[in-house]
Design a protein around this motif. Structure first.
Motif, short mmCIF file in Angstrom:
data_model
loop_
_atom_site.label_atom_id
_atom_site.label_comp_id
_atom_site.label_asym_id
_atom_site.label_seq_id
_atom_site.Cartn_x
_atom_site.Cartn_y
_atom_site.Cartn_z
N PHE A 1 0.83 -1.20 0.00
CA PHE A 1 0.00 0.00 0.00
C PHE A 1 0.86 1.25 0.00
CE2 PHE A 1 0.80 -0.90 4.43
CZ PHE A 1 0.92 0.33 5.04
N GLU A 2 0.24 2.36 -0.38
CA GLU A 2 0.88 3.67 -0.35
C GLU A 2 0.18 4.54 0.67
OE1 GLU A 2 0.74 5.28 -4.31
OE2 GLU A 2 2.62 4.31 -4.85
N TRP A 3 0.99 5.29 1.42
CA TRP A 3 0.45 6.20 2.42
C TRP A 3 1.46 7.31 2.64
CZ3 TRP A 3 1.97 6.52 7.88
CH2 TRP A 3 1.18 7.41 8.60
N VAL A 4 0.98 8.54 2.63
CA VAL A 4 1.81 9.70 2.92
C VAL A 4 1.48 10.13 4.34
CG1 VAL A 4 2.36 12.07 2.26
CG2 VAL A 4 1.80 10.39 0.50
N LYS A 5 2.51 10.21 5.18
CA LYS A 5 2.29 10.58 6.58
C LYS A 5 1.54 11.91 6.65
CE LYS A 5 6.13 8.05 8.35
NZ LYS A 5 6.47 7.52 9.58
N GLY A 6 0.55 11.93 7.51
CA GLY A 6 -0.27 13.12 7.67
C GLY A 6 -1.56 13.08 6.86
N ILE B 1 -5.27 5.66 2.71
CA ILE B 1 -4.31 4.60 2.40
C ILE B 1 -4.79 3.95 1.11
CG2 ILE B 1 -3.42 2.35 3.11
CD1 ILE B 1 -3.78 3.27 6.02
N THR B 2 -3.92 3.87 0.12
CA THR B 2 -4.26 3.26 -1.16
C THR B 2 -3.63 1.88 -1.23
OG1 THR B 2 -4.28 5.44 -2.19
CG2 THR B 2 -4.21 3.54 -3.66
N VAL B 3 -4.46 0.84 -1.27
CA VAL B 3 -3.97 -0.54 -1.36
C VAL B 3 -3.70 -0.84 -2.83
CG1 VAL B 3 -4.50 -2.96 -0.96
CG2 VAL B 3 -5.20 -1.23 0.71
N LEU B 4 -2.45 -1.19 -3.13
CA LEU B 4 -2.04 -1.44 -4.51
C LEU B 4 -2.15 -2.91 -4.90
CD1 LEU B 4 1.18 0.76 -4.47
CD2 LEU B 4 -1.08 1.39 -5.31
N GLU B 5 -1.83 -3.82 -3.94
CA GLU B 5 -1.81 -5.24 -4.28
C GLU B 5 -2.04 -6.08 -3.04
OE1 GLU B 5 1.02 -8.42 -6.68
OE2 GLU B 5 1.75 -6.42 -6.31
N ILE B 6 -2.80 -7.15 -3.20
CA ILE B 6 -2.98 -8.17 -2.18
C ILE B 6 -2.71 -9.50 -2.86
CG2 ILE B 6 -4.57 -9.35 -0.62
CD1 ILE B 6 -6.21 -6.78 -0.50
N ASN B 7 -1.87 -10.34 -2.24
CA ASN B 7 -1.59 -11.64 -2.80
C ASN B 7 -0.93 -12.52 -1.75
OD1 ASN B 7 -1.43 -13.67 -4.80
ND2 ASN B 7 -0.94 -12.13 -6.35
N THR B 8 -0.73 -13.79 -2.09
CA THR B 8 -0.02 -14.68 -1.17
C THR B 8 1.45 -14.29 -1.14
OG1 THR B 8 0.38 -16.28 -2.91
CG2 THR B 8 -1.60 -16.60 -1.57
N ARG B 9 2.12 -14.68 -0.09
CA ARG B 9 3.51 -14.26 0.07
C ARG B 9 4.42 -14.81 -1.02
NH1 ARG B 9 7.03 -17.78 2.40
NH2 ARG B 9 6.16 -19.75 3.09
N THR B 10 4.07 -15.94 -1.61
CA THR B 10 4.91 -16.50 -2.67
C THR B 10 4.67 -15.86 -4.03
OG1 THR B 10 3.29 -18.27 -3.01
CG2 THR B 10 5.12 -18.74 -1.55
N ASN B 11 3.52 -15.23 -4.22
CA ASN B 11 3.18 -14.65 -5.52
C ASN B 11 3.37 -13.15 -5.61
OD1 ASN B 11 2.45 -17.12 -6.61
ND2 ASN B 11 0.37 -16.96 -5.88
#
Length: 81
Positions: free
Chosen positions: A59-64, A68-78
């Protein structure tokens, strides 16, 4: 904080079974409070990795900021970061 999902995380959440989906939604809830195993990715300024058992959320997040923009969700191997 508010969580925004890009296209890949939305598709991934709709493709997994209900148990996994609920686990990932709970993880996203913890992420909105910035709780858990969160590490800034090297070579980037605003990109982070959130680690939960067997899955990774990028995810991307700028302090302040409150988004929060989630870019990718996947298994740890992929997942590649």
């Amino acid at each position: 904080m508010e969580i925004k999902l890009k296209k890949q995380p939305q598709k991934y959440l709709s493709s997994v079974d209900e148990t996994t989906r609920q686990k990932l939604y709970k993880a996203l809830d913890r992420l909105s409070r910035l709780e858990g195993d969160i590490v800034r990715l090297g070579g980037t300024q605003n990109r982070y990795r959130y680690k939960i058992p067997h899955y990774r959320i990028i995810f991307e997040w700028v302090k302040g900021e409150i988004i929060i923009t989630v870019l990718e969700i996947n298994t740890r191997t992929n997942i590649k970061y």
